[in-house]
Structures are given as structure tokens and as C-alpha cells.
Motif scaffolding. Structure first.
Motif, PDB file in Angstrom:
ATOM      1  N   PRO A 152       0.829  -1.207   0.000  1.00  6.64           N
ATOM      2  CA  PRO A 152       0.000   0.000   0.000  1.00  6.64           C
ATOM      3  C   PRO A 152       0.862   1.255   0.000  1.00  6.64           C
ATOM      4  O   PRO A 152       2.022   1.239   0.408  1.00  6.64           O
ATOM      5  N   ASP A 153       0.285   2.351  -0.464  1.00 10.68           N
ATOM      6  CA  ASP A 153       0.993   3.628  -0.461  1.00 10.68           C
ATOM      7  C   ASP A 153       1.121   4.166   0.955  1.00 10.68           C
ATOM      8  O   ASP A 153       0.159   4.139   1.735  1.00 10.68           O
ATOM      9  N   ALA A 154       2.299   4.684   1.294  1.00 12.96           N
ATOM     10  CA  ALA A 154       2.514   5.265   2.616  1.00 12.96           C
ATOM     11  C   ALA A 154       1.522   6.383   2.899  1.00 12.96           C
ATOM     12  O   ALA A 154       1.015   6.525   4.015  1.00 12.96           O
ATOM     13  N   ALA A 155       1.222   7.183   1.885  1.00  8.14           N
ATOM     14  CA  ALA A 155       0.365   8.343   2.090  1.00  8.14           C
ATOM     15  C   ALA A 155      -1.033   7.968   2.540  1.00  8.14           C
ATOM     16  O   ALA A 155      -1.693   8.727   3.257  1.00  8.14           O
ATOM     17  N   THR A 156      -1.510   6.778   2.132  1.00 13.30           N
ATOM     18  CA  THR A 156      -2.853   6.347   2.530  1.00 13.30           C
ATOM     19  C   THR A 156      -2.829   5.319   3.648  1.00 13.30           C
ATOM     20  O   THR A 156      -3.804   5.192   4.385  1.00 13.30           O
ATOM     21  N   ALA A 197       2.977  16.161   5.038  1.00 11.84           N
ATOM     22  CA  ALA A 197       3.670  14.880   5.173  1.00 11.84           C
ATOM     23  C   ALA A 197       3.181  13.850   4.175  1.00 11.84           C
ATOM     24  O   ALA A 197       3.963  13.045   3.662  1.00 11.84           O
ATOM     25  N   ALA A 198       1.878  13.830   3.889  1.00 14.33           N
ATOM     26  CA  ALA A 198       1.348  12.826   2.966  1.00 14.33           C
ATOM     27  C   ALA A 198       2.017  12.932   1.606  1.00 14.33           C
ATOM     28  O   ALA A 198       2.463  11.925   1.033  1.00 14.33           O
ATOM     29  N   ALA A 199       2.113  14.147   1.094  1.00 14.89           N
ATOM     30  CA  ALA A 199       2.748  14.331  -0.214  1.00 14.89           C
ATOM     31  C   ALA A 199       4.239  14.009  -0.154  1.00 14.89           C
ATOM     32  O   ALA A 199       4.798  13.408  -1.077  1.00 14.89           O
ATOM     33  N   ALA A 200       4.882  14.378   0.955  1.00 11.74           N
ATOM     34  CA  ALA A 200       6.324  14.139   1.087  1.00 11.74           C
ATOM     35  C   ALA A 200       6.649  12.664   1.233  1.00 11.74           C
ATOM     36  O   ALA A 200       7.782  12.249   0.968  1.00 11.74           O
ATOM     37  N   CYS A 201       5.683  11.855   1.672  1.00 14.29           N
ATOM     38  CA  CYS A 201       5.886  10.411   1.845  1.00 14.29           C
ATOM     39  C   CYS A 201       5.808   9.639   0.541  1.00 14.29           C
ATOM     40  O   CYS A 201       6.152   8.454   0.498  1.00 14.29           O
ATOM     41  N   GLU A 202       5.308  10.269  -0.503  1.00 14.52           N
ATOM     42  CA  GLU A 202       5.093   9.547  -1.753  1.00 14.52           C
ATOM     43  C   GLU A 202       6.416   9.103  -2.369  1.00 14.52           C
ATOM     44  O   GLU A 202       7.419   9.804  -2.314  1.00 14.52           O
ATOM     45  N   GLY A 203       6.398   7.914  -2.945  1.00 15.41           N
ATOM     46  CA  GLY A 203       7.588   7.379  -3.585  1.00 15.41           C
ATOM     47  C   GLY A 203       7.372   5.944  -3.992  1.00 15.41           C
ATOM     48  O   GLY A 203       6.305   5.359  -3.754  1.00 15.41           O
ATOM     49  N   PRO A 229       5.047  -6.327   9.089  1.00 15.16           N
ATOM     50  CA  PRO A 229       3.611  -6.134   8.843  1.00 15.16           C
ATOM     51  C   PRO A 229       3.228  -4.718   8.431  1.00 15.16           C
ATOM     52  O   PRO A 229       2.118  -4.502   7.933  1.00 15.16           O
ATOM     53  N   HIS A 230       4.119  -3.751   8.658  1.00 14.22           N
ATOM     54  CA  HIS A 230       3.786  -2.361   8.362  1.00 14.22           C
ATOM     55  C   HIS A 230       4.399  -1.874   7.048  1.00 14.22           C
ATOM     56  O   HIS A 230       4.413  -0.672   6.781  1.00 14.22           O
ATOM     57  N   ALA A 231       4.879  -2.791   6.230  1.00 15.96           N
ATOM     58  CA  ALA A 231       5.565  -2.401   5.000  1.00 15.96           C
ATOM     59  C   ALA A 231       4.627  -1.658   4.051  1.00 15.96           C
ATOM     60  O   ALA A 231       3.459  -2.015   3.894  1.00 15.96           O
ATOM     61  N   VAL A 232       5.171  -0.614   3.426  1.00 18.34           N
ATOM     62  CA  VAL A 232       4.422   0.201   2.467  1.00 18.34           C
ATOM     63  C   VAL A 232       5.358   0.594   1.327  1.00 18.34           C
ATOM     64  O   VAL A 232       6.551   0.306   1.347  1.00 18.34           O
ATOM     65  N   ARG A 233       4.784   1.273   0.349  1.00 20.29           N
ATOM     66  CA  ARG A 233       5.564   1.876  -0.728  1.00 20.29           C
ATOM     67  C   ARG A 233       5.620   3.372  -0.471  1.00 20.29           C
ATOM     68  O   ARG A 233       4.585   4.013  -0.244  1.00 20.29           O
ATOM     69  N   GLY A 299       5.402  14.977  11.348  1.00 16.00           N
ATOM     70  CA  GLY A 299       4.373  13.965  11.543  1.00 16.00           C
ATOM     71  C   GLY A 299       4.831  12.839  12.452  1.00 16.00           C
ATOM     72  O   GLY A 299       4.085  12.398  13.350  1.00 16.00           O
ATOM     73  N   ILE A 300       6.050  12.346  12.252  1.00 14.17           N
ATOM     74  CA  ILE A 300       6.590  11.273  13.085  1.00 14.17           C
ATOM     75  C   ILE A 300       6.667  11.710  14.549  1.00 14.17           C
ATOM     76  O   ILE A 300       6.287  10.972  15.459  1.00 14.17           O
ATOM     77  N   THR A 301       7.154  12.924  14.772  1.00 13.10           N
ATOM     78  CA  THR A 301       7.285  13.437  16.133  1.00 13.10           C
ATOM     79  C   THR A 301       5.938  13.480  16.835  1.00 13.10           C
ATOM     80  O   THR A 301       5.784  13.001  17.967  1.00 13.10           O
ATOM     81  N   ALA A 302       4.948  14.052  16.170  1.00 13.17           N
ATOM     82  CA  ALA A 302       3.632  14.180  16.792  1.00 13.17           C
ATOM     83  C   ALA A 302       2.958  12.824  16.964  1.00 13.17           C
ATOM     84  O   ALA A 302       2.207  12.611  17.924  1.00 13.17           O
ATOM     85  N   TYR A 303       3.225  11.900  16.037  1.00 12.80           N
ATOM     86  CA  TYR A 303       2.667  10.546  16.201  1.00 12.80           C
ATOM     87  C   TYR A 303       3.137   9.942  17.517  1.00 12.80           C
ATOM     88  O   TYR A 303       2.338   9.395  18.293  1.00 12.80           O
TER      89      TYR A 303
END
Length: 343
Positions: A152-156, A197-203, A229-233, A299-303
Motif C-alpha cells: 500500500p501507499d505510505a500516504a494512505t 507529510a502525505a505528499a512528502a511520503c510519496e515514492g 507487517p507495516h511495509a508500504v511503498r 508527523g513522526i514526532t507528533a505521532y
């Protein structure tokens, strides 16, 4: 030296099933797959899943690393085992990951067996040479294409990454003043920053999504990366950005002391600057500029800060303290990056 206020939390959930805890019928099914009676069990001492996570050895000498969890324990472990098994069957062979052997899933229990890896978790505080080896392995992952893997895409797939500051703005908490005093009065700005962050995570890179020392094994042949289990693109730099706060939390021998709670400016800046230097040296961060990294790190910090203040998870009692400590180190790195951007 680690001060009393910077005691590093143990990297485990605090509870874990053992082989003897599995129903007899499930034990029999596992032994049938393994080809012999289980006579020895070596329990994984780290990791946050409350399910079974043990190397099982049979009378015939067969051994496998076996994970098992019931579907009704309230921890989500069974779903994660199913997801990880799907991911493990798709990952490129050149990546340093354990091979999936088989899966049993009767709806009530999920069991997944992987090749047993002879290794140990990295030493913490981190030894510089082991950290360099880990960063090289993370770099190989970040430079591997996820094309055709069905990830799955990281952004979603990572919605919680983008809403932490918003949650802290709507429901203020002393955790911000304790661990990120520089952020007091600026949360609205951080909400806006993390919105990117969502846009910056795309790749298109393979992203593990949950890298920490307890998901790594140091072997004679190099570093093996476990628990997928948390792998994404996503963006090639994401894994190293998400991993480094745990390094700041645990410290690097001879370079930085652990940072797990409130700290003075000098301590925060020393840790933040070290994490930034490590990030910049990573091959998977090549080409990433602050305009990309800042929203993701925000985003990571606030998470971590938002998660660390949540009620305990009964099946994983040590989780919140670990998240809170990661939040302290992530906030120190974010403070350095924001200071540089504003200079």
C-alpha cells in the motif's frame, strides 16, 4: 552516563505467550508442520507483540522462528501476522529478511513460521559500527523498488502520521511542554507543517515502516531486518527518518547520551544534530531536502507524542513509555531542523 530522567525503556511489550500457552490442538498442528515434537523453545526477549515469538526446536533438530496469536486478544497481533506473511512472500530475495516457511490460519489463531536466524539484537546504547551496518542495510531497503510488490501507499496507509499535531491542538497535553518546550505556542504552525507529510511520503521505494533495534538482528553475515507487517511503498528516506528517533532515545556510545524525557537545550541539540548528521549520511536520504523531510519528521514526532500520552494497551503494557521516549528524541531532531530553516 544515563541520568535517572533518561532511563531507556525496555523494547518489549511486557507480556508474551509461550509454547506451553498454545492450545493442544494448535501445538499438534504446528508440530505436524515442523515434522517433530517441540523439545526446546528460545523466546524472543524484545518486541511488542503479545503473541508467541519463539524459535522452536524439534526432536529431529528442525528449528523455525514461529509467531502465533489469537484473533480475540485485543492486540491486533493476529491481523498483523496475516499481513506480515503476505508481505514476506513478496519481498525481493536480495533484501536481508527471513524467509517465510508456512502459515496456519484457522480464523481463531494465526501461526506463521520463518527461517530461524542466528543473531542478536544490536547493543544499546548503540555501538557506532553496528549502527553503521544497520544504516547500510536500511539504505539497501530504501533503494529497492516496490514495483509489483502490491504494497500500500505510505500516504494512505499511515493516516496516524499526519494528525498528531492536530490531536494535540484540539486536546492539549503537558507532554508538549515536557518533551518539546520549543513547540509551546507553535502547535498551529506544526499542524500546517505536518499537513504536507502525505505528499512528502510519496515514492516507489520499499519501506519497512517500523524500524527499531528490536526489529533488527546482527549476524555474522550482516544485519537482518525482521517484522514486516507495516511495509508500504513510499519515499526512500522514510525508514531512516522513522528509525533515527529510536537511536536518539537509546543513545550512541561515545557520541550522544540517551534522550527519553525532558532535557535541557544542550542535550536536545546534541541529540538532534547527531540524528540529522546520521540522516544526511544515509544513502536512502540522498537527494532529500528539508522541504521534504520537515513535514515527515513533524508527523513522526507528533505521532509518538500523541501516542505516548494515550491510555495503556492492556496486552502491551510497556508500549506507551517507549513511544513517549521516541517522541522526546524525535522532537529534539525536529527542533534542530526547524531552527536551521528559520535561521
Amino acid at each position: 552516563m544515563t541520568s535517572r530522567s533518561h532511563v531507556v525503556p525496555h523494547p518489549s511489550g511486557g507480556r508474551r505467550l509461550r509454547w506451553r500457552d498454545l492450545p493442544a490442538s494448535l501445538q499438534a498442528a504446528v508440530e505436524d508442520r515442523l515434522g517433530g515434537e517441540v523439545v526446546r523453545e528460545h523466546i524472543a526477549e524484545t518486541g511488542f507483540s503479545p503473541g508467541l515469538a519463539s524459535v522452536l526446536v524439534t526432536t529431529g533438530g528442525t528449528c523455525a522462528f514461529v509467531k502465533a496469536a489469537p484473533s480475540d486478544d485485543g492486540s491486533d497481533a493476529a491481523r498483523l501476522h496475516r499481513t506480515e506473511a503476505r508481505v514476506a512472500g513478496r519481498l525481493p530475495e536480495h533484501l536481508p529478511v527471513p524467509r517465510l516457511l508456512w502459515v496456519l490460519d484457522d480464523g481463531d489463531w494465526v501461526v506463521a513460521a520463518y527461517e530461524a536466524v542466528e543473531g542478536r539484537t544490536p547493543s544499546t546504547p548503540w555501538e557506532p559500527d553496528e549502527l553503521a551496518a544497520v544504516l547500510a542495510a536500511v539504505g539497501r531497503i530504501g533503494t529497492t523498488s516496490a514495483a509489483g510488490l502490491g504494497l500500500p501507499d505510505a500516504a494512505t496507509a499511515l493516516p496516524g502520521l499526519f494528525v498528531g499535531w492536530q490531536n494535540l491542538w484540539e486536546d492539549p497535553d503537558p507532554i508538549v511542554a515536557d518533551l518539546a518546550p520549543w513547540a509551546v505556542g507553535r502547535i498551529d504552525e506544526l499542524v500546517d507543517l505536518a499537513a504536507g507529510a502525505a505528499a512528502a511520503c510519496e515514492g516507489d521505494a520499499v519501506v519497512h515502516g517500523d524500524l527499531r533495534a528490536d526489529n533488527l538482528l546482527v549476524t555474522d553475515g550482516g544485519v537482518v531486518v525482521v517484522d514486516w507487517p507495516h511495509a508500504v511503498r513510499g519515499a526512500p528516506f522514510f525508514d531512516v527518518a522513522a528509525f533515527l528517533p529510536s537511536v536518539g532515545m537509546q543513545g550512541i556510545r561515545g557520541r550522544t547520551d540517551p534522550l527519553t524525557g525532558p532535557a535541557d537545550l544542550a542535550h536536545r541539540h546534541a541529540v538532534g544534530a547527531e540524528l540529522d548528521a546520521l540522516f544526511r549520511s544515509s544513502p536512502s536520504a540522498a537527494g532529500a531536502d528539508d522541504a521534504q523531510v520537515l513535514p515527515v519528521l513533524a508527523g513522526i514526532t507528533a505521532y509518538f507524542l500523541d501516542s505516548g500520552r494515550r491510555p495503556p494497551v492492556l496486552a502491551i503494557p510497556r508500549l506507551r513509555a517507549f513511544q513517549r521516549a521516541q517522541g522526546a528524541a524525535a522532537a529534539a531532531w525536529l527542533e534542530v531542523l526547524i531552527g536551521r530553516a528559520e535561521a
